[in-house]
Design a protein around this motif. Structure first.
Motif, PDB file in Angstrom:
ATOM      1  N   GLY A  28     -16.057 -15.331  -1.376  1.00 48.77           N
ATOM      2  CA  GLY A  28     -15.033 -14.403  -1.850  1.00 48.77           C
ATOM      3  C   GLY A  28     -14.855 -14.542  -3.355  1.00 48.77           C
ATOM      4  N   TYR A  29     -15.368 -13.608  -4.116  1.00 46.18           N
ATOM      5  CA  TYR A  29     -15.253 -13.541  -5.586  1.00 46.18           C
ATOM      6  C   TYR A  29     -16.045 -14.591  -6.349  1.00 46.18           C
ATOM      7  N   LEU A  30     -15.982 -15.873  -5.926  1.00 49.37           N
ATOM      8  CA  LEU A  30     -16.416 -16.943  -6.834  1.00 49.37           C
ATOM      9  C   LEU A  30     -17.856 -16.771  -7.304  1.00 49.37           C
TER      10      LEU A  30
ATOM     11  N   MET B 214      -1.841  -1.083   2.628  1.00 46.12           N
ATOM     12  CA  MET B 214      -1.118  -2.120   1.873  1.00 46.12           C
ATOM     13  C   MET B 214      -2.026  -2.974   0.988  1.00 46.12           C
ATOM     14  N   GLY B 215      -3.275  -2.510   0.781  1.00 45.16           N
ATOM     15  CA  GLY B 215      -4.171  -3.214  -0.147  1.00 45.16           C
ATOM     16  C   GLY B 215      -4.570  -4.587   0.354  1.00 45.16           C
ATOM     17  N   GLY B 216      -4.922  -5.448  -0.601  1.00 41.27           N
ATOM     18  CA  GLY B 216      -5.401  -6.789  -0.246  1.00 41.27           C
ATOM     19  C   GLY B 216      -4.391  -7.842  -0.645  1.00 41.27           C
ATOM     20  N   GLY B 217      -4.927  -8.999  -1.068  1.00 40.94           N
ATOM     21  CA  GLY B 217      -4.038 -10.118  -1.406  1.00 40.94           C
ATOM     22  C   GLY B 217      -3.598 -10.871  -0.165  1.00 40.94           C
ATOM     23  N   VAL B 218      -4.395 -10.776   0.890  1.00 37.73           N
ATOM     24  CA  VAL B 218      -4.100 -11.539   2.110  1.00 37.73           C
ATOM     25  C   VAL B 218      -4.484 -12.994   1.838  1.00 37.73           C
ATOM     26  N   PRO B 219      -3.559 -13.930   1.983  1.00 35.35           N
ATOM     27  CA  PRO B 219      -3.880 -15.315   1.594  1.00 35.35           C
ATOM     28  C   PRO B 219      -4.832 -16.026   2.553  1.00 35.35           C
TER      29      PRO B 219
ATOM     30  N   CYS C 174      -5.295  -2.066   5.591  1.00 31.90           N
ATOM     31  CA  CYS C 174      -5.283  -3.107   4.570  1.00 31.90           C
ATOM     32  C   CYS C 174      -6.689  -3.291   4.024  1.00 31.90           C
ATOM     33  N   GLU C 175      -6.770  -3.913   2.869  1.00 27.82           N
ATOM     34  CA  GLU C 175      -8.047  -4.057   2.158  1.00 27.82           C
ATOM     35  C   GLU C 175      -8.274  -5.513   1.753  1.00 27.82           C
ATOM     36  N   PRO C 176      -8.390  -6.398   2.704  1.00 23.37           N
ATOM     37  CA  PRO C 176      -8.576  -7.800   2.345  1.00 23.37           C
ATOM     38  C   PRO C 176      -9.989  -8.042   1.814  1.00 23.37           C
ATOM     39  N   GLY C 177     -10.098  -8.869   0.809  1.00 20.55           N
ATOM     40  CA  GLY C 177     -11.407  -9.259   0.293  1.00 20.55           C
ATOM     41  C   GLY C 177     -11.650 -10.723   0.604  1.00 20.55           C
ATOM     42  N   ARG C 178     -11.061 -11.576  -0.215  1.00 25.14           N
ATOM     43  CA  ARG C 178     -11.294 -13.011  -0.144  1.00 25.14           C
ATOM     44  C   ARG C 178     -11.047 -13.589   1.256  1.00 25.14           C
ATOM     45  N   SER C 179      -9.925 -13.203   1.868  1.00 25.31           N
ATOM     46  CA  SER C 179      -9.520 -13.890   3.099  1.00 25.31           C
ATOM     47  C   SER C 179     -10.420 -13.566   4.283  1.00 25.31           C
TER      48      SER C 179
ATOM     49  N   ILE D 100     -14.785  -0.170   4.618  1.00 30.89           N
ATOM     50  CA  ILE D 100     -15.032  -0.819   3.332  1.00 30.89           C
ATOM     51  C   ILE D 100     -14.209  -0.105   2.260  1.00 30.89           C
ATOM     52  N   ASP D 101     -13.620  -0.908   1.391  1.00 30.08           N
ATOM     53  CA  ASP D 101     -12.910  -0.395   0.218  1.00 30.08           C
ATOM     54  C   ASP D 101     -13.875  -0.503  -0.959  1.00 30.08           C
ATOM     55  N   VAL D 102     -14.221   0.636  -1.560  1.00 25.67           N
ATOM     56  CA  VAL D 102     -15.203   0.615  -2.655  1.00 25.67           C
ATOM     57  C   VAL D 102     -14.523   0.930  -3.980  1.00 25.67           C
TER      58      VAL D 102
ATOM     59  N   VAL E  21     -12.680  -3.724   4.207  1.00 21.35           N
ATOM     60  CA  VAL E  21     -13.028  -4.931   3.444  1.00 21.35           C
ATOM     61  C   VAL E  21     -13.296  -4.561   1.977  1.00 21.35           C
ATOM     62  N   ALA E  22     -12.655  -5.273   1.064  1.00 23.55           N
ATOM     63  CA  ALA E  22     -12.808  -4.984  -0.371  1.00 23.55           C
ATOM     64  C   ALA E  22     -14.179  -5.462  -0.838  1.00 23.55           C
ATOM     65  N   ARG E  23     -15.047  -4.513  -1.110  1.00 23.48           N
ATOM     66  CA  ARG E  23     -16.443  -4.869  -1.402  1.00 23.48           C
ATOM     67  C   ARG E  23     -16.581  -5.596  -2.730  1.00 23.48           C
TER      68      ARG E  23
ATOM     69  N   VAL F  52     -12.024   4.982  -1.537  1.00 22.70           N
ATOM     70  CA  VAL F  52     -12.372   4.729  -2.937  1.00 22.70           C
ATOM     71  C   VAL F  52     -11.098   4.301  -3.657  1.00 22.70           C
ATOM     72  N   SER F  53     -11.083   3.054  -4.137  1.00 19.66           N
ATOM     73  CA  SER F  53      -9.886   2.572  -4.830  1.00 19.66           C
ATOM     74  C   SER F  53     -10.196   2.229  -6.289  1.00 19.66           C
ATOM     75  N   ALA F  54     -11.312   2.756  -6.810  1.00 16.89           N
ATOM     76  CA  ALA F  54     -11.726   2.424  -8.183  1.00 16.89           C
ATOM     77  C   ALA F  54     -10.567   2.619  -9.164  1.00 16.89           C
TER      78      ALA F  54
ATOM     79  N   PHE G  60      -0.978   1.025  -1.818  1.00 19.06           N
ATOM     80  CA  PHE G  60      -0.565   0.146  -2.919  1.00 19.06           C
ATOM     81  C   PHE G  60      -1.379  -1.138  -2.798  1.00 19.06           C
ATOM     82  N   HIS G  61      -1.452  -1.867  -3.857  1.00 24.55           N
ATOM     83  CA  HIS G  61      -2.093  -3.190  -3.831  1.00 24.55           C
ATOM     84  C   HIS G  61      -1.314  -4.043  -4.811  1.00 24.55           C
ATOM     85  N   LEU G  62      -0.736  -5.126  -4.323  1.00 28.03           N
ATOM     86  CA  LEU G  62       0.089  -5.965  -5.193  1.00 28.03           C
ATOM     87  C   LEU G  62      -0.702  -7.180  -5.640  1.00 28.03           C
TER      88      LEU G  62
ATOM     89  N   LEU H  55      -2.302   8.405  -2.294  1.00 24.53           N
ATOM     90  CA  LEU H  55      -1.647   8.227  -3.593  1.00 24.53           C
ATOM     91  C   LEU H  55      -1.366   6.751  -3.793  1.00 24.53           C
ATOM     92  N   ARG H  56      -1.769   6.238  -4.934  1.00 18.72           N
ATOM     93  CA  ARG H  56      -1.491   4.833  -5.199  1.00 18.72           C
ATOM     94  C   ARG H  56      -0.087   4.721  -5.766  1.00 18.72           C
ATOM     95  N   MET H  57       0.765   4.044  -5.020  1.00 19.60           N
ATOM     96  CA  MET H  57       2.178   3.933  -5.381  1.00 19.60           C
ATOM     97  C   MET H  57       2.414   2.662  -6.178  1.00 19.60           C
TER      98      MET H  57
END
Ligand SMILES: *Cc1c(COP(=O)(O)O)cnc(C)c1O
Length: 445
Positions: A411-413, A217-222, A307-312, A73-75, A52-54, A96-98, A181-183, A139-141
């Protein structure tokens, strides 16, 4: 959320005790949200681990909920990392994805045995300099495929292979255990392309002797904030037809491009999306090229999907309450409702929050002022200090001490851009427990 909204005395009491605004959390939906992803992968023969993207929510209740549900947790910073380690999160349940990494962050991660996702060659050199034993890194591609928009993050597969070179082989400082990666955006198609590209980078890394075990595959899960697509499309059509600029603050077009497009404004989060979470991940894994699915590519290589979903995964986990401070009419005749709150307390990188708030009338309040419609304004001494840029209607009227509730802000707001300008304190965060509401440990000292 409905239980809280049905209890005006509770709303008022929480605001009196903790100040306005106050952020309320109940992380119980997280397990259900995340399990959609695990199940979508599992039904295709894949193991999927959720980190989970903290950065999407700072509360430590989130860390507890992720741990309790068996997720990682993704920190993205030293403090996010140390708070998780202190909380008892297992090092192998962290990544750690800082975007920028200090020596102290790297040292802490390396010492604890937490995988670091490296963004660039300088960070690779830092790990060589700091690691006392071979360090497990990802490695972040940066995807090279032209179908994927350019990004500032990561490096191309070619650049990584060149950077690793012969001096950077396994056993001599780094062991590459994953490709990350995270798109930007929410495109399933782009992620299928990136996963294929990541598979081919895995093959090259394995040829170099690295024991790569996962692709992240990072986050950005809708997710969808609105129940139906018609609510979303109706709004854009109404805005398109609003030649007098009535619907929004001073006629703001909110980046309107084409109301018929799936995503009418690139400047706004798509508050309604047709395919979300599990179904969305399934569509990526089922994507076929030359008769082979993405899932088959991963299974064949024995790779774990991460995967690293945050918002969803925070869908349904949080809401923000604020008290009405005043109602007035501006010189040019605009009715305004002022809240004890500032706009950084309900804001993401999106141009506006397109979710209607709810008004909770205070049981002891005066007779409400009748306002047909009004804009919500906040505490920062800035002309454009609008909490929402849309005109809202108040069919029951509104008065001081009423509560305005912003829904699904977990989520974020509530956190990603919050600031304490004017020396106004940050909002407190409460977590729901069996017994009631308690201060989250992030605010407890
Ligand atoms: C922001 C971010 C995430 C989370 O993205 P969501 O859109 O909230 O799912 C995951 N990974 C990285 C590297 C990020 O920067």
């Amino acid at each position: 959320m409905e239980d809280v909204l049905a209890d005006p005395t509770l709303c008022r009491g929480l605001l009196r005790e903790h100040g306005s605004p106050v952020n309320l959390h109940d992380f119980s939906p997280l397990a259900r949200n995340a399990s959609e992803l695990v199940e979508a992968a599992g039904s295709r023969g894949l193991t999927c681990r959720v980190f989970v993207a903290r950065k999407a929510n700072k509360s430590l209740g989130l860390v507890d909920a992720a741990m309790a549900a068996g997720h990682g947790i993704d920190v993205a910073s030293l403090r996010e990392l140390t708070q998780c380690l202190d909380r008892g999160v297992a090092p192998d349940a962290l990544i750690v994805s800082a975007a920028v990494k200090s020596d102290e962050l790297l040292r802490t991660a390396l010492t604890a045995g937490v995988v670091v996702s490296l963004d660039n060659r300088d960070e690779l050199d830092d790990v060589f300099r700091l690691a006392e034993a071979p360090a497990a890194v990802a490695l972040r591609m940066a995807a090279a495929d032209p179908r994927i928009p350019d990004s500032r993050f990561g490096q191309t597969a070619d650049a990584w292979v060149a950077a690793l070179g012969s001096a950077h082989g396994p056993g001599q400082g780094v062991e590459v255990c994953g490709v990350h990666f995270h798109l930007n955006g929410y495109s399933a198609q782009e992620r299928a392309v990136a996963l294929r590209e990541a598979c081919s980078l895995v093959d090259r890394l394995r040829e170099l002797g690295h024991r790569v075990s996962f692709i992240d595959m990072g986050g950005g899960v809708p997710m969808s904030y609105l129940r139906s697509g018609s609510q979303w499309r109706q709004f854009w059509h109404a805005l398109d037809a609003d030649s007098d600029g009535r619907l929004t603050w001073r006629g703001d077009r909110l980046g309107l491009v084409d109301p018929d497009s799936e995503r009418p404004s690139p400047a706004l989060y798509p508050y309604w999306q047709e395919i979300v979470r599990g179904e969305w991940l399934g569509s990526i894994l089922d994507d076929e090229l030359d008769g082979r699915t993405v899932a088959a590519e991963l299974v064949e290589r024995g790779l774990e999907l991460r995967c690293e979903p945050g918002r969803s995964v925070l869908d349904g986990c949080g809401m923000t309450l604020a008290s009405v401070a005043f109602t007035k009419t501006s010189r040019d005749g605009e009715p305004l409702v002022g809240l004890h709150m500032n706009r950084t307390q309900l804001r993401s990188t999106s141009a506006d929050v397109l979710l209607d708030p709810r008004l909770v009338r205070d049981p002891d309040a005066d007779t409400p002022r009748q306002v047909d419609d009004a804009f919500l304004v906040g505490a920062y001494c800035i002309e454009e200090e609008l909490l929402l840029r849309r005109r809202l209607s108040f069919p029951q009227g509104v008065s001081r001490n009423d509560t305005v509730a912003f829904l699904n802000t977990g989520g974020y707001l509530m956190h990603i851009l919050e600031s304490a300008s004017h020396q106004l304190p940050l909002a407190r965060n409460l977590v729901h427990t069996g017994e009631g509401w308690r201060l989250d440990d992030i605010d407890a000292g």
